[in-house]
Design an enzyme around this catalytic site. Structure first.
Site, PDB file in Angstrom:
ATOM      1  N   GLN A  74      13.267 -73.018 -41.679  1.00 15.79           N
ATOM      2  CA  GLN A  74      12.093 -72.339 -41.101  1.00 15.79           C
ATOM      3  C   GLN A  74      12.080 -72.453 -39.578  1.00 15.79           C
ATOM      4  OE1 GLN A  74       8.467 -73.762 -42.967  1.00 15.79           O
ATOM      5  NE2 GLN A  74       9.261 -73.358 -45.010  1.00 15.79           N
ATOM      6  N   THR A  95       7.253 -47.964 -31.540  1.00 14.51           N
ATOM      7  CA  THR A  95       6.336 -47.849 -30.394  1.00 14.51           C
ATOM      8  C   THR A  95       6.937 -47.091 -29.228  1.00 14.51           C
ATOM      9  OG1 THR A  95       5.271 -49.905 -30.976  1.00 14.51           O
ATOM     10  CG2 THR A  95       5.045 -49.226 -28.705  1.00 14.51           C
ATOM     11  N   ASP A 111       9.376 -54.442 -34.893  1.00 13.45           N
ATOM     12  CA  ASP A 111       8.950 -55.303 -36.002  1.00 13.45           C
ATOM     13  C   ASP A 111      10.084 -55.698 -36.948  1.00 13.45           C
ATOM     14  OD1 ASP A 111       6.423 -55.245 -34.977  1.00 13.45           O
ATOM     15  OD2 ASP A 111       5.578 -53.907 -36.486  1.00 13.45           O
TER      16      ASP A 111
HETATM   17  N1  ASP Z   1       5.037 -51.393 -35.344  1.00 12.85           N
HETATM   18  C1  ASP Z   1       6.058 -50.999 -34.417  1.00 12.85           C
HETATM   19  C2  ASP Z   1       7.360 -50.862 -35.161  1.00 12.85           C
HETATM   20  O1  ASP Z   1       8.009 -51.820 -35.430  1.00 12.85           O
HETATM   21  C3  ASP Z   1       6.169 -51.980 -33.299  1.00 12.85           C
HETATM   22  C4  ASP Z   1       7.252 -51.643 -32.291  1.00 12.85           C
HETATM   23  O2  ASP Z   1       7.773 -50.545 -32.227  1.00 12.85           O
HETATM   24  O3  ASP Z   1       7.590 -52.505 -31.517  1.00 12.85           O
HETATM   25  O4  ASP Z   1       7.745 -49.760 -35.476  1.00 12.85           O
END
Ligand code: ASP
Length: 341
Positions: free
Chosen positions: A277, A14, A91
């Site tokens: 968990q 992102t 992610d």
């Molecule tokens: N979907 C994105 C990724 O992990 C989310 C982010 O960048 O925070 O590449």
């Protein structure tokens, strides 16, 4: 005096994304745009170089092959720079930071992973602060010694040990937690390093491990889990190791069929690693009857390791080609500060 030098490695995520005008969804953009969006970078009195990977990815597409490319870039440039900043999607950032921590043995320079929840180009983006602070952390030294010479994750206002972190929030700027290890630094007006919790480099030469074995899996337990599901998971062709996410302090059903399936798989050579968990606290095999059984059949304890770190550690140890008994031994030791034993 020589200016601090930082290499920024851009993998995607992102932080460097833009809206695709056609589809309206976020897609990675060309790295050149970072300077355009952040002219302030030119004002820092550091040497900042950028390396952008050829295929920028959303980190959901992360692979062990990419981890190897990333580690090789750090290895190639290790002597040339004081520190490294890895721009990465949030992610799978905790997996990548864990993997890099195992790959970079004897690391004595900062490798700071960062990203953002909002693209850098957006007005309220958290990306700019995350980026600038990460650069500052990667460059910080006291008496010539780096302040945080380990693989870490910086997000919002916390520097966390990479192999202790988990992404726990998909929306908040404060997206990562480290339930079993204190922050390495807290960032406000000042960057306060918590020295007693930061790794002390061994003094040895950097060794970069570049092999991963993907024949591993994660089995998350849940009430109502079926024999068929467990059987299929444990009998996956080629499978060598399983991270079993158990309840609470490492507990699992005491049902006979369940324990028989696990015991049978272990007898055939599978390594089963018990991870909780819960986001905080540790596996304590034998505390309850429900975990004593696991201990008896040869499930091994992951103590307070995160699932992300357990997965990277198992892939790394199996990839290194250690014997089964050595893999089991190392899984129960802290190799890079990833667990409290
Ligand atoms: N979907 C994105 C990724 O992990 C989310 C982010 O960048 O925070 O590449």
């Amino acid at each position: 005096m020589k200016k601090p030098s930082i290499l920024v490695l851009y993998t995607g995520g992102t932080i460097g994304m833009m809206k695709d005008p056609k589809t309206g969804s976020l897609v990675p953009f060309d790295f050149g745009n970072i300077y355009q969006n952040m002219p302030i970078l030119r004002n820092l009195d550091y040497v900042i170089d950028f390396y952008s990977f050829e295929h920028l990815i959303d980190s959901s597409n992360m692979t062990p092959e990419f981890w190897i490319e990333l580690a090789e870039k750090i290895e190639e440039n290790y002597e040339k720079y004081d520190g490294f900043v890895v721009l990465h999607g949030s992610d799978t950032m905790a997996y990548s930071a864990s993997a890099l921590s195992f790959m970079l043995e004897n690391l004595a320079k900062p490798v700071v992973f960062t990203g953002s929840q909002l693209p850098m180009g957006m007005v309220r983006s958290d990306g700019r602060e995350n980026f600038v602070t990460s650069i500052e952390i990667a460059a910080s030294k006291i008496n010539g010694v780096p302040c945080a010479p380990e693989v870490s994750i910086f997000f919002e206002n916390q520097l966390l040990r990479g192999n202790r972190a988990t992404k726990f929030n998909a929306e908040n700027f404060n997206a990562f937690s480290s339930g079993n290890y204190p922050t390495l630094a807290d960032v406000g007006i000042k960057i306060k390093y918590n020295r007693e919790f930061i790794a002390k480099p061994s003094g040895g030469k950097l060794i970069v491990h570049k092999k991963f074995d993907r024949n591993v899996g994660i089995l998350k337990l849940f009430p109502g889990i079926t024999l068929d599901f467990v059987k299929h998971a444990l009998n996956t062709p080629g499978l060598k190791g399983v991270i079993m996410e158990t309840f609470g302090s490492g507990n699992a059903p005491t049902t006979e069929w369940f324990l028989d399936e696990l015991a049978d798989a272990i007898r055939k050579g599978l390594i089963i690693y018990n991870v909780t968990q819960c986001k905080s606290g540790s596996v304590e095999m034998g505390r309850y009857e429900t975990s004593l059984n696991l201990d008896k059949i040869g499930v091994i304890s992951g103590y307070d390791i995160t699932t992300e770190s357990a997965l990277a550690k198992m892939m790394y140890l199996l990839g290194e080609g250690f014997s089964r008994s050595d893999v089991k031994k190392y899984l129960q030791q802290s190799l890079r500060g990833e667990m409290t034993v």
